[in-house]
Design a protein around this motif. Structure first.
Motif, PDB file in Angstrom:
ATOM      1  N   GLY A  42      53.196 -60.908 117.145  1.00 60.52           N
ATOM      2  CA  GLY A  42      53.921 -59.898 117.911  1.00 60.52           C
ATOM      3  C   GLY A  42      53.433 -59.804 119.340  1.00 60.52           C
ATOM      4  N   THR A  43      52.121 -59.773 119.504  1.00 58.75           N
ATOM      5  CA  THR A  43      51.551 -59.632 120.842  1.00 58.75           C
ATOM      6  C   THR A  43      51.760 -60.889 121.675  1.00 58.75           C
ATOM      7  OG1 THR A  43      49.848 -58.247 119.820  1.00 58.75           O
ATOM      8  CG2 THR A  43      49.492 -58.902 122.099  1.00 58.75           C
ATOM      9  N   MET A  44      51.622 -62.049 121.043  1.00 61.58           N
ATOM     10  CA  MET A  44      51.786 -63.300 121.776  1.00 61.58           C
ATOM     11  C   MET A  44      53.230 -63.482 122.235  1.00 61.58           C
ATOM     12  SD  MET A  44      50.490 -67.120 120.697  1.00 61.58           S
ATOM     13  CE  MET A  44      48.855 -66.501 120.366  1.00 61.58           C
ATOM     14  N   GLY A  45      54.189 -63.169 121.370  1.00 62.64           N
ATOM     15  CA  GLY A  45      55.592 -63.296 121.761  1.00 62.64           C
ATOM     16  C   GLY A  45      55.951 -62.367 122.904  1.00 62.64           C
ATOM     17  N   PHE A  46      55.503 -61.125 122.819  1.00 63.87           N
ATOM     18  CA  PHE A  46      55.794 -60.148 123.863  1.00 63.87           C
ATOM     19  C   PHE A  46      55.127 -60.540 125.178  1.00 63.87           C
ATOM     20  CE2 PHE A  46      55.605 -56.189 126.195  1.00 63.87           C
ATOM     21  CZ  PHE A  46      56.789 -55.550 125.866  1.00 63.87           C
ATOM     22  N   SER A  47      53.866 -60.978 125.107  1.00 64.04           N
ATOM     23  CA  SER A  47      53.132 -61.352 126.311  1.00 64.04           C
ATOM     24  C   SER A  47      53.734 -62.581 126.985  1.00 64.04           C
ATOM     25  CB  SER A  47      51.659 -61.617 125.968  1.00 64.04           C
ATOM     26  OG  SER A  47      51.051 -60.469 125.437  1.00 64.04           O
ATOM     27  N   LEU A  48      54.180 -63.543 126.184  1.00 61.72           N
ATOM     28  CA  LEU A  48      54.830 -64.729 126.751  1.00 61.72           C
ATOM     29  C   LEU A  48      56.117 -64.352 127.473  1.00 61.72           C
ATOM     30  CD1 LEU A  48      54.325 -67.397 123.938  1.00 61.72           C
ATOM     31  CD2 LEU A  48      53.515 -67.565 126.300  1.00 61.72           C
ATOM     32  N   ALA A  49      56.897 -63.455 126.866  1.00 65.21           N
ATOM     33  CA  ALA A  49      58.143 -63.016 127.507  1.00 65.21           C
ATOM     34  C   ALA A  49      57.839 -62.304 128.824  1.00 65.21           C
ATOM     35  CB  ALA A  49      58.907 -62.087 126.570  1.00 65.21           C
ATOM     36  N   ALA A  50      56.848 -61.416 128.820  1.00 65.67           N
ATOM     37  CA  ALA A  50      56.465 -60.700 130.045  1.00 65.67           C
ATOM     38  C   ALA A  50      55.965 -61.669 131.105  1.00 65.67           C
ATOM     39  CB  ALA A  50      55.398 -59.653 129.721  1.00 65.67           C
ATOM     40  N   ALA A  51      55.166 -62.654 130.688  1.00 63.43           N
ATOM     41  CA  ALA A  51      54.609 -63.625 131.637  1.00 63.43           C
ATOM     42  C   ALA A  51      55.709 -64.450 132.287  1.00 63.43           C
ATOM     43  CB  ALA A  51      53.612 -64.538 130.931  1.00 63.43           C
ATOM     44  N   LEU A  52      56.682 -64.892 131.502  1.00 67.66           N
ATOM     45  CA  LEU A  52      57.770 -65.709 132.045  1.00 67.66           C
ATOM     46  C   LEU A  52      58.644 -64.910 133.007  1.00 67.66           C
ATOM     47  CD1 LEU A  52      58.800 -67.755 128.868  1.00 67.66           C
ATOM     48  CD2 LEU A  52      57.355 -68.466 130.779  1.00 67.66           C
ATOM     49  N   ILE A  53      58.889 -63.638 132.674  1.00 70.65           N
ATOM     50  CA  ILE A  53      59.688 -62.792 133.576  1.00 70.65           C
ATOM     51  C   ILE A  53      58.946 -62.572 134.884  1.00 70.65           C
ATOM     52  CG2 ILE A  53      60.645 -60.487 133.915  1.00 70.65           C
ATOM     53  CD1 ILE A  53      61.165 -60.413 130.874  1.00 70.65           C
ATOM     54  N   MET A  54      57.668 -62.234 134.799  1.00 78.51           N
ATOM     55  CA  MET A  54      56.867 -61.998 136.006  1.00 78.51           C
ATOM     56  C   MET A  54      56.772 -63.262 136.862  1.00 78.51           C
ATOM     57  SD  MET A  54      53.708 -59.635 134.655  1.00 78.51           S
ATOM     58  CE  MET A  54      54.001 -58.097 133.757  1.00 78.51           C
ATOM     59  N   THR A  55      56.624 -64.399 136.202  1.00 78.80           N
ATOM     60  CA  THR A  55      56.523 -65.660 136.933  1.00 78.80           C
ATOM     61  C   THR A  55      57.829 -65.983 137.647  1.00 78.80           C
ATOM     62  OG1 THR A  55      54.938 -66.494 135.300  1.00 78.80           O
ATOM     63  CG2 THR A  55      55.986 -68.114 136.722  1.00 78.80           C
ATOM     64  N   ALA A  56      58.951 -65.785 136.949  1.00 82.11           N
ATOM     65  CA  ALA A  56      60.265 -66.041 137.560  1.00 82.11           C
ATOM     66  C   ALA A  56      60.473 -65.154 138.783  1.00 82.11           C
ATOM     67  CB  ALA A  56      61.367 -65.807 136.539  1.00 82.11           C
ATOM     68  N   VAL A  57      60.089 -63.881 138.671  1.00 82.88           N
ATOM     69  CA  VAL A  57      60.238 -62.962 139.794  1.00 82.88           C
ATOM     70  C   VAL A  57      59.343 -63.383 140.959  1.00 82.88           C
ATOM     71  CG1 VAL A  57      59.809 -60.593 140.561  1.00 82.88           C
ATOM     72  CG2 VAL A  57      60.957 -61.008 138.378  1.00 82.88           C
ATOM     73  N   THR A  58      58.116 -63.801 140.644  1.00 83.02           N
ATOM     74  CA  THR A  58      57.172 -64.230 141.681  1.00 83.02           C
ATOM     75  C   THR A  58      57.685 -65.437 142.446  1.00 83.02           C
ATOM     76  OG1 THR A  58      55.299 -63.397 140.383  1.00 83.02           O
ATOM     77  CG2 THR A  58      54.797 -64.989 142.110  1.00 83.02           C
TER      78      THR A  58
END
Length: 277
Positions: A64-80
């Motif tokens: 659960g934590t890994m899936g959520f963190s990966l999604a957050a990381a990809l969104i933040m990276t795309a925005v950056t």
């Protein structure tokens, strides 16, 4: 400390600390060199949303934590990458949303009996054997990917635009690296906790950077320093019955301030020598 290793939980804690040191030393080096500490902090705090998701839906913490963190990381990276001049605002928003979502889901979870303090401040003495195998696997994958993409990672670390002109797959490597950061954070949370994970990713590489002449040497120094901090913090926690995660970070912080003190002394000596010439 030697006699403590007769206990299985102490041996597991030592293994977890050493594997975490390998991961933090390598990944933390790129975090520090690329000045991604704020972005990494955003991923780490958003990971609390994953903890809430795992508890609420009754799925294993790691998934659960890994899936959520990966999604957050990809969104933040795309925005950056798309709007770098506004990235800090979006990261701050996702940081807050992740934390808030985690708190709400934990509140809504009926009859949960999980010690959330262990997620916030770490509980290396309670790391299960399954997490150690995850850390070993991630450490091996991190090392392999770093060796394979070493030249490209150096290129994007020092001049992203020039690297892109040279044909380096900048966006792919950026997303890949941030995914590795997200997975590393999820695993290291068990060692030092959600609130302290950034310190372990940033302090050893920061100290190592001042004494290394290449990125590879910096990684080796950072891994070594992280291992020393983990073992010393674990020993301090065992001897004085303290929180293991906080003890590890206090040892790392002591190393940080000692390095600053040494830098100050060296700087003063250089000024005196120049004044005499």
């Amino acid at each position: 400390m030697i006699e403590a290793l007769q206990f299985e939980f102490m041996r597991n804690a030592l293994y977890a600390g050493l594997f975490a040191s390998l991961i933090c030393g390598i990944i933390g080096t790129f975090v520090v060199v690329n000045r991604m500490v704020f972005l990494t902090g955003g991923i780490a705090h958003a990971a609390y949303g994953g903890i809430g998701v795992a508890l609420f839906f009754g799925i294993p913490y790691i998934y659960g934590t890994m899936g959520f963190s990966l999604a957050a990381a990809l969104i933040m990276t795309a925005v950056t990458l798309k709007v770098p001049h506004r990235s800090d605002t979006f990261i701050g928003v996702l940081w807050a949303v992740g934390m808030a979502l985690g708190v709400i889901l934990v509140d809504l979870t009926p009859g949960y009996n999980v010690d959330l303090m262990s997620y916030l401040f770490g509980s290396i003495l309670a790391v299960p054997a399954s997490d150690i195998w995850w850390m070993l696997a991630l450490g091996a994958v991190t090392l392999a990917l770093t060796l394979y993409f070493y030249r490209d990672l150096i290129a994007i670390s020092y001049d992203m635009e020039f690297a892109q002109l040279q044909g380096v797959r900048v966006n792919f490597l950026y997303f890949l690296f941030m995914a590795m950061v997200a997975v590393a954070i999820v695993l290291i949370i068990r060692v030092v906790g959600l609130l302290l994970v950034i310190a372990l990713l940033s302090i050893p590489p920061y100290i190592a950077e001042k004494y290394a002449r290449s990125l590879g040497v910096m990684m080796i120094f950072a891994v070594g320093l992280s291992a020393v901090f983990n073992v010393a913090g674990l020993w301090m926690a065992y001897c004085f019955d303290l929180s293991s995660g906080a003890s590890i970070i206090l040892v790392a912080a002591a190393g940080f301030f000692i390095s600053l003190f040494i830098d100050t002394i060296i700087s003063v000596r250089h000024k005196k020598q120049r004044s005499k010439i």
